[in-house]
Design an enzyme around this catalytic site. Structure first.
Site, PDB file in Angstrom:
ATOM      1  N   GLY A 160     -38.837  67.268   7.385  1.00 52.11           N
ATOM      2  CA  GLY A 160     -38.519  68.682   7.559  1.00 52.11           C
ATOM      3  C   GLY A 160     -39.394  69.550   6.683  1.00 52.11           C
ATOM      4  CG  MET A 203     -28.969  58.889   6.600  1.00 50.02           C
ATOM      5  SD  MET A 203     -29.973  60.118   7.461  1.00 50.02           S
ATOM      6  CE  MET A 203     -30.088  61.436   6.238  1.00 50.02           C
ATOM      7  CG  ASP A 243     -31.135  67.222  10.791  1.00 54.52           C
ATOM      8  OD1 ASP A 243     -30.863  66.010  10.861  1.00 54.52           O
ATOM      9  OD2 ASP A 243     -32.227  67.660  10.380  1.00 54.52           O
ATOM     10  CB  SER A 287     -36.125  67.749  10.256  1.00 56.35           C
ATOM     11  OG  SER A 287     -34.856  68.369  10.219  1.00 56.35           O
ATOM     12  CG  ASP A 333     -33.397  62.344   8.451  1.00 50.55           C
ATOM     13  OD1 ASP A 333     -34.100  63.208   7.890  1.00 50.55           O
ATOM     14  OD2 ASP A 333     -32.396  62.613   9.146  1.00 50.55           O
ATOM     15  N   GLY A 334     -35.135  62.040   5.295  1.00 52.10           N
ATOM     16  CA  GLY A 334     -34.745  62.630   4.027  1.00 52.10           C
ATOM     17  C   GLY A 334     -35.791  62.415   2.946  1.00 52.10           C
ATOM     18  CG  MET A 353     -25.774  68.955   9.499  1.00 50.48           C
ATOM     19  SD  MET A 353     -26.366  69.404   7.865  1.00 50.48           S
ATOM     20  CE  MET A 353     -28.025  68.697   7.895  1.00 50.48           C
ATOM     21  CG  HIS A 384     -34.600  64.705  13.138  1.00 52.15           C
ATOM     22  ND1 HIS A 384     -34.141  63.439  13.441  1.00 52.15           N
ATOM     23  CD2 HIS A 384     -33.791  65.159  12.152  1.00 52.15           C
ATOM     24  CE1 HIS A 384     -33.111  63.144  12.673  1.00 52.15           C
ATOM     25  NE2 HIS A 384     -32.873  64.175  11.869  1.00 52.15           N
ATOM     26  CG  MET A 428     -25.737  64.073   9.679  1.00 47.71           C
ATOM     27  SD  MET A 428     -27.027  64.951   8.792  1.00 47.71           S
ATOM     28  CE  MET A 428     -27.872  65.695  10.172  1.00 47.71           C
ATOM     29  CG  HIS A 468     -29.301  62.818  12.131  1.00 48.33           C
ATOM     30  ND1 HIS A 468     -29.859  63.047  10.882  1.00 48.33           N
ATOM     31  CD2 HIS A 468     -28.259  61.980  11.927  1.00 48.33           C
ATOM     32  CE1 HIS A 468     -29.168  62.378   9.979  1.00 48.33           C
ATOM     33  NE2 HIS A 468     -28.197  61.731  10.582  1.00 48.33           N
ATOM     34  N   GLY A 474     -26.984  66.046   4.785  1.00 44.49           N
ATOM     35  CA  GLY A 474     -26.362  67.361   4.650  1.00 44.49           C
ATOM     36  C   GLY A 474     -27.340  68.493   4.405  1.00 44.49           C
ATOM     37  CG  PHE A 475     -27.674  70.320   1.812  1.00 46.75           C
ATOM     38  CD1 PHE A 475     -27.380  71.625   2.189  1.00 46.75           C
ATOM     39  CD2 PHE A 475     -26.643  69.503   1.355  1.00 46.75           C
ATOM     40  CE1 PHE A 475     -26.078  72.120   2.101  1.00 46.75           C
ATOM     41  CE2 PHE A 475     -25.342  69.986   1.265  1.00 46.75           C
ATOM     42  CZ  PHE A 475     -25.060  71.300   1.637  1.00 46.75           C
ATOM     43  N   GLY A 476     -31.687  69.706   3.761  1.00 42.59           N
ATOM     44  CA  GLY A 476     -33.107  69.413   3.698  1.00 42.59           C
ATOM     45  C   GLY A 476     -33.610  69.612   2.271  1.00 42.59           C
ATOM     46  N   GLY A 477     -34.836  69.198   2.045  1.00 40.17           N
ATOM     47  CA  GLY A 477     -35.473  69.464   0.759  1.00 40.17           C
ATOM     48  C   GLY A 477     -34.978  68.646  -0.406  1.00 40.17           C
TER      49      GLY A 477
HETATM   50  C1  DX5 Z   1     -30.655  65.775   6.087  1.00 37.47           C
HETATM   51  C2  DX5 Z   1     -31.211  65.789   7.463  1.00 37.47           C
HETATM   52  C3  DX5 Z   1     -32.677  65.691   7.520  1.00 37.47           C
HETATM   53  C4  DX5 Z   1     -33.397  66.831   6.866  1.00 37.47           C
HETATM   54  C5  DX5 Z   1     -34.615  66.255   6.228  1.00 37.47           C
HETATM   55  O1  DX5 Z   1     -29.301  65.484   6.123  1.00 37.47           O
HETATM   56  O2  DX5 Z   1     -30.691  64.714   8.223  1.00 37.47           O
HETATM   57  O3  DX5 Z   1     -33.138  65.526   8.849  1.00 37.47           O
HETATM   58  O4  DX5 Z   1     -33.774  67.844   7.759  1.00 37.47           O
HETATM   59  O5  DX5 Z   1     -35.240  67.261   5.517  1.00 37.47           O
HETATM   60  P1  DX5 Z   1     -36.376  66.961   4.469  1.00 37.47           P
HETATM   61  O6  DX5 Z   1     -37.486  66.299   5.209  1.00 37.47           O
HETATM   62  O7  DX5 Z   1     -36.721  68.305   3.935  1.00 37.47           O
HETATM   63  O8  DX5 Z   1     -35.773  66.065   3.416  1.00 37.47           O
HETATM   64 ZN    ZN Z   2     -31.649  64.273  10.154  1.00 37.25          ZN
END
Ligand code: DX5
Ligand code: ZN
Length: 232
Positions: free
Chosen positions: A196, A136, A34, A8, A174-175, A36, A32, A67, A65, A141-144
């Site tokens: 990601g 999901m 994202d 990601s 994803d996530g 948003m 990938h 969102m 993706h 909404g957020f990575g990590g």
């Molecule tokens: C979250 C995104 C993911 C995100 C995953 O809403 O859709 O694609 O980048 O990040 P990680 O792998 O860090 O959870």
């Molecule tokens: Zn995603």
């Protein structure tokens, strides 16, 4: 079955997108992206102009993706721009059949995503319209974020629905996908893994992809031997 690893770009350095994409070009399968909009999710990232720019530089196919609150309006444009996959959220689409068909008509694979709290069964009748189902494993909404194990039973049910439907439909997670969690996803039947932080947060993103693939492949084989995806 070839498992797909999709790093990601959300976890990459946004000021160096092309260079970051090149880091994983030899080991990953898809990139990938994202998208948003600050409405469907409380975060704002990138949109069509940046995706169009990245398409010119990225060696790997783009897995977009969306969102966003109005995927019916925007999704076909990502397909026309050249994205390989365009995924819309079931919670956001008001005319999913029309939009999924428009994505395919524009030359991309059509994806449908469900949030952790959204059941997959109500969408079973849409399977003929999709090439990819995204389950999901965090709230989008957020990575990590931390992987939500509570999604695993739904992932197994989604795998069963796809098996019953037949045909070629990718099952994506994803996530929170890491070397620690990817095995559970693969055993449950997932075959496309977005990661990601586990890729771009690693010392060597290229090698991180290979490690994820190795763990996923071993678990996927184990899942098939032990009936993982087809149980429950
Ligand atoms: C979250 C995104 C993911 C995100 C995953 O809403 O859709 O694609 O980048 O990040 P990680 O792998 O860090 O959870
Ligand atoms: Zn995603």
């Amino acid at each position: 079955m070839t498992l797909q690893i999709a790093p990601s770009m959300l976890a990459a350095d946004f000021a160096r997108l092309a260079a970051e994409a090149a880091l994983v070009a030899d080991t990953a399968d898809w990139l990938h992206v994202d998208v948003m909009d600050g409405h469907f999710v409380p975060n704002l990232t990138i949109g069509l102009p940046v995706v169009a720019a990245l398409l010119k530089h990225a060696a790997l196919p783009l897995d977009c993706h969306l969102m966003i609150a109005d995927p019916d309006r925007w999704a076909p444009d990502y397909a026309s721009a050249g994205a390989r996959n365009v995924t819309i959220h079931a919670e956001a689409a008001t005319a999913p059949v029309r939009t999924l068909r428009a994505i395919r008509a524009a030359g991309a694979r059509a994806g449908l995503a469900v949030n952790p709290g959204t059941a997959v069964e109500p969408y079973a009748d849409l399977l003929p319209e999709v090439d990819l189902l995204l389950v999901m494993t965090v709230e989008p909404g957020f990575g990590g974020q931390r992987f939500l194990d509570l999604v695993l039973p739904k992932l197994r049910r989604a795998s069963n629905l796809i098996a019953r439907h037949g045909g070629e439909i990718w099952l994506q997670v994803d996530g929170g996908v890491t070397e620690e969690t990817i095995g559970r996803c693969a055993e449950a039947g997932a075959d496309v893994f977005v990661a990601g932080t586990a890729v771009f947060g690693a010392q060597g993103p290229c090698a991180a992809v290979e490690r994820l693939r190795a763990v996923a492949t071993a678990a996927w084989d184990r899942g098939r031997r032990c009936g993982g995806g087809s149980a429950g």
